[in-house]
Design a protein around this motif. Structure first.
Motif, PDB file in Angstrom:
ATOM      1  N   LEU A   1       9.911   2.723   7.955  1.00 14.61           N
ATOM      2  CA  LEU A   1      10.300   3.167   6.616  1.00 14.61           C
ATOM      3  C   LEU A   1       9.260   2.687   5.617  1.00 14.61           C
ATOM      4  CD1 LEU A   1      12.413   4.291   4.554  1.00 14.61           C
ATOM      5  CD2 LEU A   1      13.428   1.999   4.559  1.00 14.61           C
ATOM      6  N   VAL A   2       8.816   3.597   4.752  1.00 12.26           N
ATOM      7  CA  VAL A   2       7.864   3.254   3.694  1.00 12.26           C
ATOM      8  C   VAL A   2       8.500   3.602   2.358  1.00 12.26           C
ATOM      9  CG1 VAL A   2       5.550   3.620   2.755  1.00 12.26           C
ATOM     10  CG2 VAL A   2       5.931   3.772   5.239  1.00 12.26           C
ATOM     11  N   LEU A   3       8.670   2.608   1.519  1.00 12.76           N
ATOM     12  CA  LEU A   3       9.223   2.814   0.184  1.00 12.76           C
ATOM     13  C   LEU A   3       8.119   2.649  -0.847  1.00 12.76           C
ATOM     14  CD1 LEU A   3      12.551   0.743   0.364  1.00 12.76           C
ATOM     15  CD2 LEU A   3      12.219   3.180   0.845  1.00 12.76           C
ATOM     16  N   ALA A   4       7.879   3.668  -1.656  1.00 11.66           N
ATOM     17  CA  ALA A   4       6.940   3.572  -2.767  1.00 11.66           C
ATOM     18  C   ALA A   4       7.750   3.270  -4.021  1.00 11.66           C
ATOM     19  CB  ALA A   4       6.167   4.874  -2.932  1.00 11.66           C
TER      20      ALA A   4
ATOM     21  N   THR B   1       0.726   5.520  -1.233  1.00  7.92           N
ATOM     22  CA  THR B   1       1.383   6.177  -0.097  1.00  7.92           C
ATOM     23  C   THR B   1       0.449   7.217   0.533  1.00  7.92           C
ATOM     24  OG1 THR B   1       2.512   7.652  -1.665  1.00  7.92           O
ATOM     25  CG2 THR B   1       3.765   5.821  -0.794  1.00  7.92           C
ATOM     26  N   ASP B   2      -0.320   7.916  -0.269  1.00  6.19           N
ATOM     27  CA  ASP B   2      -1.288   8.869   0.288  1.00  6.19           C
ATOM     28  C   ASP B   2      -2.267   8.147   1.214  1.00  6.19           C
ATOM     29  OD1 ASP B   2      -0.130  10.969  -1.055  1.00  6.19           O
ATOM     30  OD2 ASP B   2      -1.638  11.054  -2.642  1.00  6.19           O
TER      31      ASP B   2
ATOM     32  N   GLN C   1      -4.886  -4.593   1.940  1.00  9.76           N
ATOM     33  CA  GLN C   1      -3.681  -4.866   2.739  1.00  9.76           C
ATOM     34  C   GLN C   1      -3.222  -3.613   3.479  1.00  9.76           C
ATOM     35  OE1 GLN C   1      -0.587  -7.361   0.813  1.00  9.76           O
ATOM     36  NE2 GLN C   1      -2.024  -7.527  -0.876  1.00  9.76           N
ATOM     37  N   LEU C   2      -3.362  -2.457   2.847  1.00 13.71           N
ATOM     38  CA  LEU C   2      -2.995  -1.208   3.522  1.00 13.71           C
ATOM     39  C   LEU C   2      -3.849  -0.988   4.767  1.00 13.71           C
ATOM     40  CD1 LEU C   2      -2.456   1.379   0.626  1.00 13.71           C
ATOM     41  CD2 LEU C   2      -0.747   0.506   2.228  1.00 13.71           C
ATOM     42  N   ALA C   3      -5.118  -1.302   4.674  1.00 13.09           N
ATOM     43  CA  ALA C   3      -6.007  -1.131   5.818  1.00 13.09           C
ATOM     44  C   ALA C   3      -5.580  -2.022   6.980  1.00 13.09           C
ATOM     45  CB  ALA C   3      -7.451  -1.449   5.414  1.00 13.09           C
ATOM     46  N   GLN C   4      -5.067  -3.205   6.673  1.00 15.30           N
ATOM     47  CA  GLN C   4      -4.586  -4.107   7.726  1.00 15.30           C
ATOM     48  C   GLN C   4      -3.339  -3.561   8.389  1.00 15.30           C
ATOM     49  OE1 GLN C   4      -3.987  -7.878   5.814  1.00 15.30           O
ATOM     50  NE2 GLN C   4      -6.154  -8.162   5.329  1.00 15.30           N
TER      51      GLN C   4
END
Length: 199
Positions: A90-93, A22-23, A194-197
């Motif tokens: 919405l981002v769920l960790a 998430t960071d 995947q986060l970078a995408q």
């Protein structure tokens, strides 16, 4: 400007892979969308109680008949629901605990899945009211579970989010984290790619 709501649910503050994800998500998102507003709710710091008789009473009892405990429970649910209603993203960790999501995240969902607010019943069945929102779910898993019968995270969260109208959901799994060596490195690298995408 979009509003992004991040829900942290790891019990750990230090050494948490889901918190690392998430960071990284927040840094990359803010770099790509500098005017967006990001709100983080940490369920390990501000714990949300399990659904109980006071919350049910707050939802179902007329305001003038509510006890103080019911009023407090309703106010808490309203705060959480209002945050979700205001969010565009919405981002769920969600670290995997015993094949599923943390109980803290389940408690949050129990507060925001509300008839007449985030979904409604119709003659043809339930209808989600939170259309137009996107969700990203960042998971951290000791083993490799994606696509297997032991993965009770992704199917449940897809159903819960879809129930309130959020159908555009992307899962990013960091898997094999407890298998050591190349599994740990591969799992993290794949998730970060995947986060970078996403950003």
């Amino acid at each position: 400007m979009s509003k992004v709501l991040v829900i942290e649910s790891s019990a750990r503050q230090q050494g948490s892979i889901s918190r690392q994800l998430t960071d990284e998500f927040i840094v990359q998102w803010q770099a790509a969308h500098p005017t967006d507003q990001v709100t983080v709710r940490d369920l390990a710091v501000e714990q949300v109680p399990h659904l109980d008789i006071n919350l049910l009473g707050g939802w179902m009892t007329p305001a003038e008949q509510q006890t103080d405990a019911e009023k407090a429970a309703l106010a808490r649910s309203n705060t959480l629901t209002d945050e979700l209603l205001a969010a565009d993203v919405l981002v769920l960790a969600a670290p995997m605990y015993n094949f599923a999501i943390p109980s803290t995240l389940k408690s949050w969902l129990d507060h925001v899945l509300r008839a007449g607010v985030t979904f409604k019943y119709t003659d043809t069945g339930p209808q989600g009211l939170l259309t137009g929102k996107r969700a990203y779910v960042l998971t951290a898993r000791g083993g490799i579970y994606a696509g297997s019968s032991m993965d009770h995270q992704e199917p449940y969260l897809r159903q819960a989010l879809g129930f309130i109208g959020i159908h555009e959901v992307r899962f990013i799994h960091a898997e094999g984290l407890n298998l050591g060596g190349e599994f740990l490195e591969k799992g993290l690298n794949q998730a970060k790619a995947q986060l970078a995408q996403v950003a």
